[in-house]
Design a protein around this motif. Structure first.
Motif, PDB file in Angstrom:
ATOM      1  N   MET A 670       0.833  -1.193   0.000  1.00 51.00           N
ATOM      2  CA  MET A 670       0.000   0.000   0.000  1.00 51.00           C
ATOM      3  C   MET A 670       0.874   1.251   0.000  1.00 51.00           C
ATOM      4  O   MET A 670       0.481   2.302  -0.541  1.00 51.00           O
ATOM      5  CB  MET A 670      -0.910  -0.041   1.227  1.00 51.00           C
ATOM      6  N   ASP A 673       4.060   0.303  -3.348  1.00 53.54           N
ATOM      7  CA  ASP A 673       3.579   0.360  -4.752  1.00 53.54           C
ATOM      8  C   ASP A 673       2.154   0.901  -4.716  1.00 53.54           C
ATOM      9  O   ASP A 673       1.179   0.149  -4.756  1.00 53.54           O
ATOM     10  CB  ASP A 673       3.629  -1.039  -5.376  1.00 53.54           C
ATOM     11  N   ILE A 674       2.039   2.178  -4.602  1.00 50.35           N
ATOM     12  CA  ILE A 674       0.756   2.821  -4.357  1.00 50.35           C
ATOM     13  C   ILE A 674      -0.198   2.573  -5.532  1.00 50.35           C
ATOM     14  O   ILE A 674       0.152   2.789  -6.690  1.00 50.35           O
ATOM     15  CB  ILE A 674       0.941   4.336  -4.141  1.00 50.35           C
ATOM     16  N   GLY A 675      -1.386   2.113  -5.168  1.00 50.87           N
ATOM     17  CA  GLY A 675      -2.439   1.888  -6.159  1.00 50.87           C
ATOM     18  C   GLY A 675      -2.384   0.541  -6.832  1.00 50.87           C
ATOM     19  O   GLY A 675      -3.349   0.148  -7.490  1.00 50.87           O
ATOM     20  N   ASN A 676      -1.296  -0.206  -6.725  1.00 50.22           N
ATOM     21  CA  ASN A 676      -1.162  -1.510  -7.377  1.00 50.22           C
ATOM     22  C   ASN A 676      -1.531  -2.594  -6.366  1.00 50.22           C
ATOM     23  O   ASN A 676      -0.718  -3.017  -5.550  1.00 50.22           O
ATOM     24  CB  ASN A 676       0.273  -1.697  -7.870  1.00 50.22           C
ATOM     25  N   ARG A 693      -7.292  -8.393  -4.416  1.00 48.63           N
ATOM     26  CA  ARG A 693      -8.311  -7.392  -4.711  1.00 48.63           C
ATOM     27  C   ARG A 693      -9.615  -7.848  -4.059  1.00 48.63           C
ATOM     28  O   ARG A 693     -10.260  -8.788  -4.481  1.00 48.63           O
ATOM     29  CB  ARG A 693      -8.498  -7.212  -6.216  1.00 48.63           C
ATOM     30  N   GLN A 698     -10.316  -0.704  -5.132  1.00 44.07           N
ATOM     31  CA  GLN A 698      -9.461  -0.804  -3.953  1.00 44.07           C
ATOM     32  C   GLN A 698      -8.167  -0.027  -4.130  1.00 44.07           C
ATOM     33  O   GLN A 698      -7.693   0.613  -3.187  1.00 44.07           O
ATOM     34  CB  GLN A 698      -9.164  -2.284  -3.659  1.00 44.07           C
ATOM     35  N   GLY A 699      -7.582  -0.067  -5.302  1.00 48.71           N
ATOM     36  CA  GLY A 699      -6.321   0.636  -5.533  1.00 48.71           C
ATOM     37  C   GLY A 699      -6.469   2.135  -5.347  1.00 48.71           C
ATOM     38  O   GLY A 699      -5.647   2.790  -4.689  1.00 48.71           O
ATOM     39  N   GLY A 700      -7.503   2.724  -5.931  1.00 48.39           N
ATOM     40  CA  GLY A 700      -7.706   4.156  -5.776  1.00 48.39           C
ATOM     41  C   GLY A 700      -8.017   4.546  -4.341  1.00 48.39           C
ATOM     42  O   GLY A 700      -7.570   5.599  -3.851  1.00 48.39           O
ATOM     43  N   GLN A 702      -6.972   3.009  -1.633  1.00 47.71           N
ATOM     44  CA  GLN A 702      -5.740   2.946  -0.847  1.00 47.71           C
ATOM     45  C   GLN A 702      -4.838   4.142  -1.149  1.00 47.71           C
ATOM     46  O   GLN A 702      -4.155   4.640  -0.258  1.00 47.71           O
ATOM     47  CB  GLN A 702      -5.005   1.628  -1.134  1.00 47.71           C
ATOM     48  N   THR A 703      -4.846   4.603  -2.390  1.00 50.77           N
ATOM     49  CA  THR A 703      -4.066   5.797  -2.731  1.00 50.77           C
ATOM     50  C   THR A 703      -4.585   7.008  -1.980  1.00 50.77           C
ATOM     51  O   THR A 703      -3.808   7.826  -1.461  1.00 50.77           O
ATOM     52  CB  THR A 703      -4.130   6.061  -4.242  1.00 50.77           C
TER      53      THR A 703
END
Length: 876
Positions: A670, A673-676, A693, A698-700, A702-703
């Protein structure tokens, strides 16, 4: 109960009061209002020496009375009278609190105490002298009985030789007696010097050569010192003495100390004045008691008869003296507790009066008082003036403590109304520090969270039942144990009896969740809900006949139980309460319970830390500190929720959905590797961990959480100091305009002390401490998992290797020994040691991880004068 909780949630509201006390009724007024036990006086004469205060002589008089009472109480305790009359003591304390003694009564009491002390000292001195005399006569009698055998044994050979004169010296009486020459010294049972054979020959021939004058010293010495006594005698006289000794059967009373010790009778024969002086000095050095032993057997019998008569008469006198002293102590035992309480209160009253300042015909005193008790204090002051019929009365009025520079700095004291159940938890919090006035009290939550965290580490139904038995015993005997004087450990257990009760109940509850009873799984709610796969059942039916899916799973007979694992049928509910018993003794038990307890520890920790931050909001709201709410509470809550609050939600989602996502990977990447989220390769666009996932977007999300955490750090760091500095500059400009218009030079003292650098450094430290603390505190809660695992595994080891080993051997003796060893190991290690370890770790989690989020602990405790604790401290 709700009112009690609210009173415990914030400290009691206090009032700063001023008392104007008429000088002629000062003592009675202070005692009257002090009996309410709700006033803590402040010292208005802090700069005056204690010995130079107005009532210093009265305090010294009370000290003398307390010294006398302490002597009387000590004599009563030695005699056992005080312990025999607990009800009288308690009733005396109650009466002394309800009634105020007048000056004349206290003066009469001082005179009576002096008379009683003199009488008791005389009785005690006479009794000790009689006991000492009795012990001396008993020793003298024993010396005649045992040492007389030395002379009777040598009398027969002495008659055939020429009689010689010998001089006997004794330090006890200093008399001299003629005695016949002793010969045949080696015939006694005592040990002699290495030259004893030559001495015997020389003494046998002495009648033919010359007349010699011999002396002897007889007495008793402690048996454990006889060896050194004999060695020093031999070395000091160079072997020119003859020692005879005989041990006394059983211990006897020592005349000097009164203790019963083992002693030995001795007779030292010597020649010459120099030898006599050496022997006497050695006897004094070794604490030997010397007695005037006659050398004639007939005279010894006569002295023995006289001693018997004197001992009989002395025993009668001793019995009468002891009875007279016992009657005096019995009468004192009834009144001494009451007198002691009265004098303690008297000294406290004069101690309070020494804190007052004189203003004309009045003494001015200031004190802290609970707001609810202020009407009672005013009523008590008015009732005294009415009963005494005086014109002047004590005036009690509330004043602003901020007018006093000292009280303004330290603020009001903190006081919580507690009972037997809540007092032990309040002491746990107070051990960390006293709460600031009117801030949130952690005790309200500690009553539940402390036993719960203890139980998370200690959870076992059997072990909890042992603690429950101990707690019920202490509570059932509460009335009896309150009257006893308990030791340090017993007192701690008794004071924490209700804490022990809650810890036991929560341990039983967690034991049901862990499904462990002395590490043995329970089937109170049925057997396992897992079943064997269908493919395994066809094979088992061919081998063993008809067998249900559940029976095969319980017996671990299906092949998949150790390979792919059992299955939970679709639509089947999980085990209703706690851990499914099939997990016990399974090959994956440790991995499963490790994962479960580790995640559970994180969730519990995040919930408690979140509660601590919410309590800081309540403190800020109570203080009307809006700036701290927006610049501390809001960013702290966002920071914690963005990191470990999000992780806790993922843990709960994984448990409820059955997801196989790797939460460690999600949390670490988190930030790395932000967003991945799904490990998407930037070149091939291949996702290697799609299971991570757990929801769309979820990626956005967490960013966004990472950005919130990044923003929260400077928010906590710089916004509050910046706004405070702006406010300070605005006030300075307003003061400047005011001085120019009104020509005033006064400045606000609080604004004068404003230091932007100090505030900024403090905020930097606070921010760093919180950011790092979020990570370290959350990791600290993993001790719940570690200690729970250790407790469970130790219990399993003791059960399998000690108890079950004895059962499997089938030998009754070995079984009995195994049960005994298992019981001892369970109690000593799992109950005592593991219980103490869980208690200390729960204590640390509350002090460091929970309370540091909101608890300032910089207050001071309200300790009213005339209460039992404060009165004893003043008297000390």
């Amino acid at each position: 109960s709700s009112q009690l909780i609210m009173e415990l949630f914030r400290s009691v509201e206090m009032r700063y009061v001023r008392l104007l006390i008429p000088v002629e009724a000062a003592r009675a007024s202070v005692l009257n209002v002090g009996a309410l036990e709700c006033l803590q006086f402040t010292d208005l004469n802090a700069g005056v020496s204690v010995i130079h205060r107005q009532y210093a002589a009265d305090v010294r008089r009370c000290d003398d009375m307390l010294r006398t009472l302490s002597y009387l109480a000590e004599q009563i305790r030695r005699d056992g009278k005080l312990a025999a009359l607990p009800s009288s003591a308690s009733s005396g304390n109650a009466s002394s609190r309800s009634a105020v003694m007048s000056d004349s009564v206290m003066a009469a009491l001082a005179s009576e105490l002096a008379v009683r002390e003199a009488e008791l000292r005389e009785l005690t001195s006479n009794l000790e002298e009689l006991r000492k005399r009795e012990a001396e006569l008993v020793e003298f009698q024993i010396v005649i009985e045992l040492a007389g055998t030395f002379f009777s044994a040598s009398a027969a050979p002495a008659r055939g030789t020429e009689e010689l004169n010998a001089t006997s010296h004794s330090a006890a009486s200093g008399y001299t007696a003629d005695a016949p020459l002793l010969v045949g010294g080696s015939s006694g049972s005592g040990r002699s010097s290495p030259d004893s054979d030559a001495a015997d020959v020389e003494m046998t021939d002495v009648g033919a050569r010359a007349t010699a004058r011999l002396g002897f010293v007889a007495g008793v010495v402690a048996t454990d010192r006889i060896a050194g006594f004999e060695r020093v005698l031999f070395r000091a006289t160079r072997g020119n003495v003859f020692l005879k000794q005989a041990p006394i059967d059983g211990p006897i009373a020592d005349p000097s100390s009164g203790e019963r010790v083992l002693k030995t009778v001795f007779v030292v024969f010597f020649a010459g004045v120099t030898a006599r002086e050496k022997v006497q000095k050695i006897c004094e050095a070794y604490g030997a008691n010397r007695y005037p032993l006659p050398d004639d057997v007939a005279e010894q019998r006569h002295v023995h008869a006289e001693l018997t008569t004197r001992l009989r008469e002395l025993h009668v006198t001793l019995t009468a003296s002891d009875r007279q002293r016992g009657e005096a102590l019995a009468s004192l035992a009834i009144r001494t507790p009451e007198w002691t309480e009265a004098v303690h209160r008297e000294k406290t009253a004069y101690h309070v009066l020494n804190m007052c300042t004189l203003q004309g015909h009045f003494l001015q005193a200031k004190a802290w008082c609970p707001a609810k008790s202020l009407p009672r204090v005013q009523e008590a002051a008015s009732s005294l003036a009415y009963s005494a019929g005086t014109v002047l009365r004590t005036i009690v009025e509330a004043v602003d403590y901020r007018d006093d520079p000292i009280e303004r700095l330290r603020g009001p004291p903190t006081h919580f109304n507690t009972n037997d159940m809540t007092s032990c938890f309040q002491e746990i919090v107070n051990a960390y520090g006293i709460a600031r006035y009117r801030e949130v009290n952690p005790t309200v939550f500690t009553i539940i969270t402390f036993p719960f965290l203890f139980a998370v580490m200690f959870g076992d139904v059997g072990h909890g039942c042992i603690l429950l038995t101990a707690a019920i015993y202490l509570i059932a005997r509460e009335t009896t144990l309150k009257r006893r004087v308990l030791g340090e450990m017993e007192g701690m257990l008794f004071a924490g009896r209700y804490c022990l009760l809650l810890c036991a109940l929560f341990s039983i509850y967690m034991g049901f969740l862990y499904n462990e009873f002395f590490s043995v799984p329970m089937t109170l709610f049925g057997t396992t809900r897992f079943v064997c796969p269908t493919s395994d059942m066809h094979m088992l039916e061919a081998m063993h006949g008809n067998m249900s899916y559940t029976e095969a799973a319980n017996d671990h007979t299906c092949p998949s139980a150790t390979t792919t694992g059992l299955i939970l049928p679709k639509g089947s509910a999980p085990y209703p309460v706690g851990l499914d018993p099939v997990w016990h003794d399974a090959t994956t038990e440790l991995g499963y319970t490790n994962s479960l307890k580790m995640k559970m520890s994180i969730v519990v920790g995040v919930v408690q830390m979140t509660l601590g931050i919410i309590m800081s909001y309540l403190n800020f709201r109570h203080e009307k500190d809006t700036l701290s709410i927006y610049c501390e509470f809001v960013p702290q809550m966002l920071f914690l929720m963005s990191m470990f609050g999000y992780l806790s939600v993922l843990i709960l989602a994984k448990w409820s959905s059955g997801s196989i996502a790797d939460l460690y990977h999600i949390l670490i990447y988190m930030f790395l590797d932000i967003g991945n989220v799904a490990c998407k390769d930037p070149v091939t666009k291949e996702e290697t961990c799609k299971e991570n996932r757990m929801f769309a977007g979820q990626g956005g999300f967490q960013t966004l959480l990472v950005l919130i955490m990044v923003v929260c750090v400077p928010w906590m760091l710089a916004v509050k100091p910046y706004i405070l500095n702006k406010r300070h500059q605005a006030r300075r400009r307003a003061e400047l305009y005011s001085r120019l218009s009104d020509d005033e030079g006064d400045e606000d003292a609080g604004d004068e002390n404003f230091d932007f650098t100090e505030i900024l450094v403090h905020q930097i430290i606070h921010t760093i401490e919180f950011v790092l603390g979020v990570i370290s505190n959350t990791a600290s809660y993993l001790r719940l998992w570690a200690l729970s695992l250790a407790h469970s595994q130790l219990s399993t080891v003791f059960y399998n290797l000690i108890l079950m080993s004895g059962v499997q051997l089938g030998n009754p003796v070995i079984l009995f020994v195994g049960v005994a060893i298992w019981s001892f190991a369970t109690f000593a290690v799992l109950i005592v040691m593991e219980g103490l370890s869980a208690f200390l770790h729960a204590l640390r989690l509350h002090w460091v991880e929970f309370q540091n989020k909101f608890y300032r602990s910089d207050g001071w405790k309200f300790e009213p004068h005339f209460s039992a604790e404060n009165a004893n401290a003043v008297s000390a």
